[in-house]
Design an enzyme around this catalytic site. Structure first.
Site, PDB file in Angstrom:
ATOM      1  N   ASP A  43       1.000  -1.214  -0.090  1.00 49.71           N
ATOM      2  CA  ASP A  43      -0.248   0.213  -0.029  1.00 49.71           C
ATOM      3  C   ASP A  43       0.809   1.268  -0.216  1.00 49.71           C
ATOM      4  O   ASP A  43       0.762   2.215   0.707  1.00 49.71           O
ATOM      5  CB  ASP A  43      -0.698   0.047   1.250  1.00 49.71           C
ATOM      6  CG  ASP A  43      -2.056   0.956   0.928  1.00 49.71           C
ATOM      7  OD1 ASP A  43      -2.271   1.413  -0.042  1.00 49.71           O
ATOM      8  OD2 ASP A  43      -2.881   1.350   1.964  1.00 49.71           O
ATOM      9  N   ASP A 106      -4.737  -3.861  -5.226  1.00 50.00           N
ATOM     10  CA  ASP A 106      -4.157  -2.538  -5.760  1.00 50.00           C
ATOM     11  C   ASP A 106      -2.752  -2.307  -6.003  1.00 50.00           C
ATOM     12  O   ASP A 106      -2.319  -1.362  -6.291  1.00 50.00           O
ATOM     13  CB  ASP A 106      -4.266  -1.659  -4.300  1.00 50.00           C
ATOM     14  CG  ASP A 106      -5.974  -1.462  -3.954  1.00 50.00           C
ATOM     15  OD1 ASP A 106      -6.895  -1.687  -4.770  1.00 50.00           O
ATOM     16  OD2 ASP A 106      -6.238  -0.906  -2.720  1.00 50.00           O
TER      17      ASP A 106
END
Length: 175
Positions: A43, A106
């Protein structure tokens, strides 16, 4: 979510091993879905769900997202202490339990849309994401070919722009 190494082994419904054992005990075995989510420098853009594996560690144990390099130590930790343990379990349950994996959501979209962010675009994070995902997909596919894998491509509002999609396709081709 397999977002820490501690959620892989053990009994009970809070570990992969416990969930697979429970699913295998049913007749017919239940479909199980896991999210594989613990890449080094995880992330990189949002910092909403930073992981436990880093390319380079700060003194406080957090990731130094600005440090460039090849992420060799972080990738070695990811492979040996995370993916290889998952692969071992998947191999044990191959053909016995239907399994679906979402691979590092992601992560690849972050590389495509946030390469201008030094936390995502530095050489260590790029090496971690590309090398880690490639290793995960190849290792899982070889050990447990019946496991379905979903490689996250973000969504149209994120990657739907022409430049973003071109970059994402190039990223996938590099894997």
């Amino acid at each position: 979510w397999l977002d820490t190494k501690g959620k892989i082994l053990g009994s009970g419904s809070n570990t992969m091993q416990g969930i697979l054992a429970d699913a295998a005990s049913k007749s017919p075995p239940q479909l199980v879905t896991f999210i594989v989510y613990d890449l080094p420098n995880r992330d990189c853009h949002a910092k909403a769900s930073n992981g436990e594996i880093c390319c380079t560690y700060n003194a406080d144990g957090s990731c130094d997202y600005a440090k460039a390099g090849d992420c060799s130590a972080g990738l070695a930790e990811y492979k040996a202490e995370y993916i290889d343990k998952i692969v071992s379990l998947l191999k044990e349950y191959e053909g016995r339990v239907p399994i679906v994996l979402v691979i590092e959501p992601d992560s690849l979209p972050n590389l495509s849309t946030n390469h201008g962010d030094p936390r995502c675009g530095n050489s260590a994070t790029v090496a971690a994401y590309k090398g880690g995902i490639q290793y995960a997909v190849q290792s899982i596919g070889s050990a447990a070919p019946s496991v379905a894998m979903y490689l996250d491509a973000g969504h149209g509002g994120w990657l739907g722009w022409k430049d973003n999609m071109k970059d994402y396709v190039a990223t996938i081709r590099d894997l």
